[in-house]
Design a protein around this motif. Structure first.
Motif, PDB file in Angstrom:
ATOM      1  N   ARG A  55    -107.089  27.157  64.309  1.00 28.92           N
ATOM      2  CA  ARG A  55    -107.428  28.065  63.210  1.00 28.92           C
ATOM      3  C   ARG A  55    -106.522  27.817  62.003  1.00 28.92           C
ATOM      4  NH1 ARG A  55    -107.773  32.045  67.399  1.00 28.92           N
ATOM      5  NH2 ARG A  55    -105.730  32.792  66.771  1.00 28.92           N
ATOM      6  N   MET A  56    -105.250  27.600  62.236  1.00 32.41           N
ATOM      7  CA  MET A  56    -104.316  27.349  61.142  1.00 32.41           C
ATOM      8  C   MET A  56    -104.647  26.030  60.434  1.00 32.41           C
ATOM      9  SD  MET A  56    -102.456  29.957  60.832  1.00 32.41           S
ATOM     10  CE  MET A  56    -101.186  29.376  59.743  1.00 32.41           C
ATOM     11  N   GLU A  57    -105.026  24.997  61.188  1.00 32.59           N
ATOM     12  CA  GLU A  57    -105.406  23.722  60.588  1.00 32.59           C
ATOM     13  C   GLU A  57    -106.662  23.869  59.743  1.00 32.59           C
ATOM     14  OE1 GLU A  57    -105.765  21.025  63.850  1.00 32.59           O
ATOM     15  OE2 GLU A  57    -103.601  20.982  64.230  1.00 32.59           O
ATOM     16  N   GLN A  58    -107.637  24.622  60.249  1.00 33.79           N
ATOM     17  CA  GLN A  58    -108.860  24.850  59.483  1.00 33.79           C
ATOM     18  C   GLN A  58    -108.571  25.636  58.207  1.00 33.79           C
ATOM     19  OE1 GLN A  58    -111.456  26.786  62.272  1.00 33.79           O
ATOM     20  NE2 GLN A  58    -112.206  24.859  63.136  1.00 33.79           N
ATOM     21  N   LEU A  59    -107.736  26.650  58.308  1.00 31.53           N
ATOM     22  CA  LEU A  59    -107.377  27.442  57.139  1.00 31.53           C
ATOM     23  C   LEU A  59    -106.657  26.585  56.103  1.00 31.53           C
ATOM     24  CD1 LEU A  59    -107.217  30.216  55.760  1.00 31.53           C
ATOM     25  CD2 LEU A  59    -105.070  30.594  56.982  1.00 31.53           C
ATOM     26  N   LYS A  60    -105.763  25.724  56.568  1.00 33.42           N
ATOM     27  CA  LYS A  60    -105.022  24.845  55.663  1.00 33.42           C
ATOM     28  C   LYS A  60    -105.973  23.890  54.946  1.00 33.42           C
ATOM     29  CE  LYS A  60    -101.172  21.577  55.613  1.00 33.42           C
ATOM     30  NZ  LYS A  60    -100.201  20.853  56.431  1.00 33.42           N
ATOM     31  N   SER A  61    -106.932  23.326  55.665  1.00 31.61           N
ATOM     32  CA  SER A  61    -107.873  22.392  55.032  1.00 31.61           C
ATOM     33  C   SER A  61    -108.788  23.109  54.039  1.00 31.61           C
ATOM     34  CB  SER A  61    -108.696  21.657  56.089  1.00 31.61           C
ATOM     35  OG  SER A  61    -109.554  22.555  56.753  1.00 31.61           O
ATOM     36  N   VAL A  62    -109.190  24.324  54.345  1.00 32.24           N
ATOM     37  CA  VAL A  62    -110.031  25.089  53.421  1.00 32.24           C
ATOM     38  C   VAL A  62    -109.258  25.428  52.154  1.00 32.24           C
ATOM     39  CG1 VAL A  62    -111.162  27.335  53.107  1.00 32.24           C
ATOM     40  CG2 VAL A  62    -111.598  26.013  55.155  1.00 32.24           C
ATOM     41  N   ARG A  63    -108.004  25.811  52.299  1.00 32.79           N
ATOM     42  CA  ARG A  63    -107.178  26.122  51.129  1.00 32.79           C
ATOM     43  C   ARG A  63    -106.917  24.889  50.277  1.00 32.79           C
ATOM     44  NH1 ARG A  63    -102.783  30.494  53.484  1.00 32.79           N
ATOM     45  NH2 ARG A  63    -104.229  32.246  53.523  1.00 32.79           N
ATOM     46  N   GLU A  64    -106.698  23.742  50.914  1.00 30.75           N
ATOM     47  CA  GLU A  64    -106.501  22.503  50.167  1.00 30.75           C
ATOM     48  C   GLU A  64    -107.751  22.131  49.387  1.00 30.75           C
ATOM     49  OE1 GLU A  64    -105.303  19.683  53.118  1.00 30.75           O
ATOM     50  OE2 GLU A  64    -103.220  20.365  53.136  1.00 30.75           O
ATOM     51  N   ASP A  65    -108.915  22.285  50.006  1.00 30.38           N
ATOM     52  CA  ASP A  65    -110.173  21.992  49.319  1.00 30.38           C
ATOM     53  C   ASP A  65    -110.379  22.923  48.129  1.00 30.38           C
ATOM     54  OD1 ASP A  65    -110.655  19.999  51.151  1.00 30.38           O
ATOM     55  OD2 ASP A  65    -112.062  21.197  52.365  1.00 30.38           O
ATOM     56  N   ALA A  66    -110.076  24.201  48.309  1.00 33.12           N
ATOM     57  CA  ALA A  66    -110.219  25.162  47.215  1.00 33.12           C
ATOM     58  C   ALA A  66    -109.244  24.845  46.093  1.00 33.12           C
ATOM     59  CB  ALA A  66    -110.011  26.578  47.729  1.00 33.12           C
ATOM     60  N   GLU A  67    -108.027  24.491  46.424  1.00 34.49           N
ATOM     61  CA  GLU A  67    -107.013  24.139  45.427  1.00 34.49           C
ATOM     62  C   GLU A  67    -107.448  22.894  44.658  1.00 34.49           C
ATOM     63  OE1 GLU A  67    -103.449  24.878  43.451  1.00 34.49           O
ATOM     64  OE2 GLU A  67    -104.349  26.060  45.052  1.00 34.49           O
ATOM     65  N   LYS A  68    -108.010  21.936  45.362  1.00 35.81           N
ATOM     66  CA  LYS A  68    -108.483  20.709  44.723  1.00 35.81           C
ATOM     67  C   LYS A  68    -109.650  21.021  43.781  1.00 35.81           C
ATOM     68  CE  LYS A  68    -110.547  16.253  45.791  1.00 35.81           C
ATOM     69  NZ  LYS A  68    -111.137  15.423  46.837  1.00 35.81           N
ATOM     70  N   ALA A  69    -110.557  21.877  44.215  1.00 36.74           N
ATOM     71  CA  ALA A  69    -111.715  22.221  43.390  1.00 36.74           C
ATOM     72  C   ALA A  69    -111.299  23.004  42.145  1.00 36.74           C
ATOM     73  CB  ALA A  69    -112.717  23.033  44.206  1.00 36.74           C
ATOM     74  N   LEU A  70    -110.261  23.807  42.241  1.00 38.30           N
ATOM     75  CA  LEU A  70    -109.826  24.614  41.101  1.00 38.30           C
ATOM     76  C   LEU A  70    -108.967  23.847  40.111  1.00 38.30           C
ATOM     77  CD1 LEU A  70    -108.948  28.015  42.801  1.00 38.30           C
ATOM     78  CD2 LEU A  70    -110.807  27.571  41.208  1.00 38.30           C
ATOM     79  N   ASN A  71    -108.305  22.792  40.536  1.00 38.27           N
ATOM     80  CA  ASN A  71    -107.299  22.164  39.684  1.00 38.27           C
ATOM     81  C   ASN A  71    -107.536  20.686  39.369  1.00 38.27           C
ATOM     82  OD1 ASN A  71    -105.755  24.546  39.466  1.00 38.27           O
ATOM     83  ND2 ASN A  71    -104.937  24.186  41.508  1.00 38.27           N
ATOM     84  N   ILE A  87    -109.423  25.090  36.269  1.00 33.81           N
ATOM     85  CA  ILE A  87    -109.638  26.461  35.832  1.00 33.81           C
ATOM     86  C   ILE A  87    -108.728  26.838  34.673  1.00 33.81           C
ATOM     87  CG2 ILE A  87    -108.076  27.531  37.494  1.00 33.81           C
ATOM     88  CD1 ILE A  87    -110.316  29.719  37.783  1.00 33.81           C
ATOM     89  N   SER A  88    -107.527  26.326  34.629  1.00 32.39           N
ATOM     90  CA  SER A  88    -106.626  26.638  33.506  1.00 32.39           C
ATOM     91  C   SER A  88    -107.198  26.100  32.202  1.00 32.39           C
ATOM     92  CB  SER A  88    -105.234  26.088  33.773  1.00 32.39           C
ATOM     93  OG  SER A  88    -105.302  24.685  33.947  1.00 32.39           O
ATOM     94  N   ARG A  89    -107.768  24.905  32.232  1.00 27.39           N
ATOM     95  CA  ARG A  89    -108.388  24.329  31.037  1.00 27.39           C
ATOM     96  C   ARG A  89    -109.650  25.109  30.650  1.00 27.39           C
ATOM     97  NH1 ARG A  89    -108.066  22.533  26.237  1.00 27.39           N
ATOM     98  NH2 ARG A  89    -109.561  20.922  25.683  1.00 27.39           N
ATOM     99  N   ALA A  90    -110.406  25.548  31.627  1.00 26.46           N
ATOM    100  CA  ALA A  90    -111.610  26.338  31.351  1.00 26.46           C
ATOM    101  C   ALA A  90    -111.246  27.663  30.686  1.00 26.46           C
ATOM    102  CB  ALA A  90    -112.379  26.582  32.639  1.00 26.46           C
ATOM    103  N   ILE A  91    -110.152  28.263  31.100  1.00 30.16           N
ATOM    104  CA  ILE A  91    -109.695  29.521  30.484  1.00 30.16           C
ATOM    105  C   ILE A  91    -109.294  29.264  29.042  1.00 30.16           C
ATOM    106  CG2 ILE A  91    -107.862  31.253  30.543  1.00 30.16           C
ATOM    107  CD1 ILE A  91    -107.981  31.081  33.612  1.00 30.16           C
ATOM    108  N   GLU A  92    -108.584  28.162  28.790  1.00 30.44           N
ATOM    109  CA  GLU A  92    -108.178  27.834  27.422  1.00 30.44           C
ATOM    110  C   GLU A  92    -109.384  27.628  26.526  1.00 30.44           C
ATOM    111  OE1 GLU A  92    -105.745  24.360  27.706  1.00 30.44           O
ATOM    112  OE2 GLU A  92    -104.142  25.388  28.787  1.00 30.44           O
ATOM    113  N   LEU A  93    -110.369  26.856  26.991  1.00 31.60           N
ATOM    114  CA  LEU A  93    -111.562  26.598  26.190  1.00 31.60           C
ATOM    115  C   LEU A  93    -112.354  27.881  25.919  1.00 31.60           C
ATOM    116  CD1 LEU A  93    -112.794  23.288  27.847  1.00 31.60           C
ATOM    117  CD2 LEU A  93    -111.750  23.561  25.593  1.00 31.60           C
ATOM    118  N   THR A  94    -112.469  28.731  26.917  1.00 27.85           N
ATOM    119  CA  THR A  94    -113.227  29.972  26.755  1.00 27.85           C
ATOM    120  C   THR A  94    -112.539  30.916  25.793  1.00 27.85           C
ATOM    121  OG1 THR A  94    -114.055  29.735  29.009  1.00 27.85           O
ATOM    122  CG2 THR A  94    -114.289  31.895  27.997  1.00 27.85           C
ATOM    123  N   THR A  95    -111.229  31.055  25.879  1.00 27.27           N
ATOM    124  CA  THR A  95    -110.526  31.953  24.960  1.00 27.27           C
ATOM    125  C   THR A  95    -110.579  31.418  23.540  1.00 27.27           C
ATOM    126  OG1 THR A  95    -108.426  30.910  25.552  1.00 27.27           O
ATOM    127  CG2 THR A  95    -108.998  32.957  26.680  1.00 27.27           C
TER     128      THR A  95
END
Length: 179
Positions: A55-71, A87-95
Motif C-alpha cells: 500500500r505504501m509503494e502504491q501511494l508513493k507511486s500515485v503521489r509521484e505521478d501527481a507531482e509530475k503531472a502538476l509540475n 500549475i505555478s505557471r498556469a496561475i501566473e498566466l491566469t492572474t
C-alpha cells in the motif's frame, strides 16, 4: 438358507462399519467448519506488514505521478496542440490575464416578489368564471393600474425581469390579452 448364527455375525459386523463411517464423516464436517472459520483470518504479522508495504509503494507511486503531472510540461494531445503546463505557471498566466481585463459592473440583484395566497380553484356556486379572474398576483396582466402612469414610473416601480427555469415557465399561465 443361511443359519441364524451367520446372519447375526453379518448384522453385527455391518453395524460397527456404519458407526465408524458416521464418526469419520462428523470429523470431516468439523474440519471443514474449522477451515472455513480460520481460513480468512490474518496469517500473522508478516502478512499485514507485506500488505502495508504494498500500500505504501502504491501511494508513493500515485503521489509521484501527481507531482509530475502538476509540475512538468508535457503534450496532452500533440495533434490538437494541447499541452500541460506546470500549475505555478498556469496561475501566473491566469492572474496576468485577469489583471488585464476591466471588471464588469455587477447588475442589480432582483428580490423575489411576495406570493399571495392562491385563489380557490372552483368558482363559487352561481357565479360565472371571468377571463382574467384567476390570474396570479405576479402575472403581467395585473399591472393594469400602473398602465396610466408614466413609463419612467413603471420601470422604477417594477423590478427587472428574472430568468425562470424552463419547467416553471411552461407551468405559468400565459397573460390574457383584452381587445
Amino acid at each position: 438358507m443361511a443359519d441364524p448364527e451367520s446372519l447375526r455375525q453379518i448384522a453385527h459386523s455391518r453395524a460397527p462399519l456404519s458407526t465408524w463411517l458416521g464418526v469419520m464423516l462428523l470429523f470431516a464436517l468439523f474440519g471443514v467448519i474449522v477451515l472455513a472459520v480460520i481460513g480468512p483470518m490474518p496469517r500473522g504479522s508478516d502478512y499485514e506488514e507485506t500488505r502495508a508495504k504494498k500500500r505504501m509503494e502504491q501511494l508513493k507511486s500515485v503521489r509521484e505521478d501527481a507531482e509530475k503531472a502538476l509540475n512538468t510540461y508535457a503534450w496532452v494531445d500533440k495533434n490538437k496542440g494541447v499541452v500541460r503546463i506546470p500549475i505555478s505557471r498556469a496561475i501566473e498566466l491566469t492572474t496576468a490575464e485577469l489583471a488585464q481585463q476591466k471588471p464588469a459592473p455587477a447588475g442589480p440583484i432582483a428580490t423575489p416578489q411576495a406570493q399571495s395566497p392562491a385563489p380557490p380553484t372552483s368558482p363559487a356556486p352561481g357565479a360565472s368564471p371571468k377571463a382574467g379572474a384567476a390570474q396570479p398576483a405576479g402575472s403581467p396582466s395585473t399591472s393594469a393600474p400602473a398602465a396610466s402612469a408614466s413609463p419612467a414610473a413603471q420601470t422604477a416601480a417594477s423590478p427587472p425581469p428574472v430568468a425562470q427555469p424552463a419547467s416553471s415557465a411552461l407551468a405559468s399561465p400565459s397573460p390574457a390579452t383584452t381587445p
